[in-house]
Design a protein around this motif. Structure first.
Motif, PDB file in Angstrom:
ATOM      1  N   ARG A  10       0.835  -1.216   0.000  1.00 11.39           N
ATOM      2  CA  ARG A  10       0.000   0.000   0.000  1.00 11.39           C
ATOM      3  C   ARG A  10       0.859   1.252   0.000  1.00 11.39           C
ATOM      4  O   ARG A  10       0.640   2.176  -0.803  1.00 11.39           O
ATOM      5  CB  ARG A  10      -0.911  -0.019   1.226  1.00 11.39           C
ATOM      6  CG  ARG A  10      -1.582   1.325   1.545  1.00 11.39           C
ATOM      7  CD  ARG A  10      -2.291   1.264   2.887  1.00 11.39           C
ATOM      8  NE  ARG A  10      -2.840   2.557   3.264  1.00 11.39           N
ATOM      9  CZ  ARG A  10      -2.168   3.478   3.953  1.00 11.39           C
ATOM     10  NH1 ARG A  10      -0.904   3.244   4.305  1.00 11.39           N
ATOM     11  NH2 ARG A  10      -2.735   4.633   4.267  1.00 11.39           N
ATOM     12  N   ASP A  11       1.834   1.300   0.897  1.00 11.13           N
ATOM     13  CA  ASP A  11       2.673   2.496   0.985  1.00 11.13           C
ATOM     14  C   ASP A  11       3.548   2.667  -0.256  1.00 11.13           C
ATOM     15  O   ASP A  11       3.824   3.801  -0.678  1.00 11.13           O
ATOM     16  CB  ASP A  11       3.552   2.419   2.234  1.00 11.13           C
ATOM     17  CG  ASP A  11       2.830   2.917   3.474  1.00 11.13           C
ATOM     18  OD1 ASP A  11       1.608   2.673   3.574  1.00 11.13           O
ATOM     19  OD2 ASP A  11       3.459   3.550   4.331  1.00 11.13           O
ATOM     20  N   ARG A  13       2.664   1.768  -3.301  1.00  9.41           N
ATOM     21  CA  ARG A  13       1.773   2.298  -4.347  1.00  9.41           C
ATOM     22  C   ARG A  13       1.508   3.775  -4.128  1.00  9.41           C
ATOM     23  O   ARG A  13       1.525   4.576  -5.079  1.00  9.41           O
ATOM     24  CB  ARG A  13       0.458   1.513  -4.362  1.00  9.41           C
ATOM     25  CG  ARG A  13       0.543   0.140  -5.001  1.00  9.41           C
ATOM     26  CD  ARG A  13      -0.847  -0.401  -5.298  1.00  9.41           C
ATOM     27  NE  ARG A  13      -1.611  -0.609  -4.075  1.00  9.41           N
ATOM     28  CZ  ARG A  13      -1.640  -1.757  -3.406  1.00  9.41           C
ATOM     29  NH1 ARG A  13      -0.953  -2.789  -3.855  1.00  9.41           N
ATOM     30  NH2 ARG A  13      -2.346  -1.880  -2.305  1.00  9.41           N
ATOM     31  N   SER A  79      -6.219   7.440   8.438  1.00 14.56           N
ATOM     32  CA  SER A  79      -5.750   6.064   8.222  1.00 14.56           C
ATOM     33  C   SER A  79      -4.889   5.571   9.374  1.00 14.56           C
ATOM     34  O   SER A  79      -4.857   4.372   9.663  1.00 14.56           O
ATOM     35  CB  SER A  79      -4.949   5.987   6.916  1.00 14.56           C
ATOM     36  OG  SER A  79      -5.745   6.386   5.824  1.00 14.56           O
TER      37      SER A  79
END
Length: 222
Positions: A10-11, A13, A79
């Protein structure tokens, strides 16, 4: 896919999409290193002698450039609260974020170091040693910066505070990184001892960095 791997992907991307980590760090590294020959002048021997130190300082500043946003972006959009309440221990969560930051920010610096070494008249065989020391030492820079990012996540102008907190802690890494590179290039000191200490610093910060960063985040949320 485990939660740990999912956070890393995720990070990575997010970093590539925003362009703030991978692209900005590499461009900043290029600009810092390319400015040195203009300041020093056409003294090729001097450039070759200080080349490893210049590359290390450029990599240090570039690695820390995007670290102030490591937790700030997640804090701003909420988040970070979700990551904190997830089943994954917070220590592993922050470790995953640090690994993603190193892969997208520091690793590209290692890859382009041989190219930038040409601008500093560093010999081709020596550039491999400089890149090797950066590969071993930049994880330590990232995990030290992780602590500063966690401490400053809730503060205004936290990036400036993070730099003040983190830069003194990176001095040992800088010393042994440059010492190992110089030992490999000009000697007479052996390459092994400073390089071993550099690897030990990275391993120590790999363990201590997530613990300290998780504690700082918990303290900030109280």
């Amino acid at each position: 896919m485990t939660a740990f791997t999912a956070i890393i992907l995720r990070d990575m991307r997010l970093s590539v999409r925003v362009g703030g980590g991978a692209l900005m760090g590499a461009l900043f590294y290029f600009v810092v290193v390319s400015m040195i020959p203009f300041a020093i002048g056409p003294d090729l021997n001097l450039l070759a002698r200080i080349g490893p130190a210049v590359l290390w300082i450029g990599a240090l500043l570039s690695t820390l450039l995007a670290l102030d946003r490591l937790f700030a972006a997640d804090h701003d959009d909420g988040s970070l609260d979700l990551l904190t309440m997830s089943g994954l221990p917070l220590e592993l969560t922050v470790a995953a974020k640090a690994i993603a930051h190193w892969l997208t920010t520091a690793l590209p610096l290692v890859v382009i170091t041989p190219v930038l070494g040409l601008m500093l008249n560093v010999e081709f065989t020596a550039m491999g040693y400089v890149a090797l020391t950066l590969l071993a030492g930049t994880p330590s820079l990232t995990f030290i910066g992780l602590i500063g990012a966690a401490l400053s996540v809730t503060l205004r102008r936290g990036g400036l505070l993070m730099a003040i907190l983190v830069l003194p802690l990176t001095v040992p890494v800088l010393i042994f990184g440059v010492a190992a590179a110089n030992a490999a290039i000009v000697g007479p000191a052996p390459f092994g001892p400073p390089f071993t200490i550099l690897c030990a610093l990275s391993l120590a910060t790999l363990v201590l960095g997530p613990l300290a960063a998780a504690a700082a985040l918990r303290q900030g949320q109280e």
